[in-house]
Enzyme design. Sequence first.
Site, mmCIF file in Angstrom:
data_model
loop_
_atom_site.group_PDB
_atom_site.id
_atom_site.type_symbol
_atom_site.label_atom_id
_atom_site.label_comp_id
_atom_site.label_asym_id
_atom_site.label_seq_id
_atom_site.Cartn_x
_atom_site.Cartn_y
_atom_site.Cartn_z
ATOM 1 C CE1 TYR A 72 -4.016 2.063 0.934
ATOM 2 C CE2 TYR A 72 -2.371 3.098 2.500
ATOM 3 C CZ TYR A 72 -3.738 3.102 1.770
ATOM 4 O OH TYR A 72 -4.588 3.978 1.861
ATOM 5 C CE LYS A 97 -3.662 5.064 -1.359
ATOM 6 N NZ LYS A 97 -4.636 5.423 -2.106
#
Length: 298
Positions: A163, A167
């Site tokens: 993640y 991001k």
Amino acid sequence: MSIRFDGKVAIITGAGGGLGRQHALALAERGAKVVVNDLGRAGADGGETPAEAVVREIVAAGGEARANHASVTDVTAVEALVKDTVAAWGRVDILVNNAGILRDKSFAKMTLDDFRLVVDVHLMGAAICTKAVWDLMKAQGYGRIVMTTSSSGLYGNFGQSNYGAAKMALVGLMQTLSIEGAKDNIRVNCLAPTAATAMTEGLLPAPVLEKLKPEAVSPGLVFLVSEDAPTRTVLCAGAGTFERAYITMTQGVHVGFGAGTPERIAAAFDAISDRDDEYVPESGTVQGRNEVGKALQA
């Protein structure tokens, strides 16, 4: 001055609930026509989908909205989404890349499939959606695009290597697209939200979750897609507090190269790291200019 979106058309991905739903409601309330994109399907009772439920809310409040169920990773479906939006409303002014998933595990326990899936949805999904509207926005001479980044990417978070990598990659995408889009009045920004959503359920205690309502983040999104929006901004938002994150560079030290250079770096590392007079480079070429400039001075 009131921020309005009358006559503007917005596409919001992952807008069937949580942050995306609040973004959709906020833009529609201020006059935007909104495409509510969400992959979620109808329940076992055959009722409305999450996207359709949000559309119903918007229409009941006097706004205009359409539901769409394309996966952001499906190039053909996303292109059809944009084509259908233009056919209905003539343009696309705003794209909010909000769709995302979690597959949290420590890196040692994470499968590469889970790493790849998260990167595909967050990074490639945003790239696919942005590519689908980019030429249209260039032709219009107007566009506002927001990538949804995260503190997990900006600063790291245990169990979120996939993640966090995705991001932070979105910040890099934003940096370059903001430069490439400037001449055509396409402004590209990042929003780093802290909010209680289905993705964070069970991760935080109830009193904290109560403060982190998704609707406390959406005012930041409204600002980032407004006509007078900045560009190349990372806006952090949560619980009604807003901060700005920067990627900075120190002035640095010229130590030369050749024999003994690693040792000279070690000896000068505190000076290399000195944050006095650090700055935000306007593009990646600044690093090279700084390095060559110091070498020539030396």
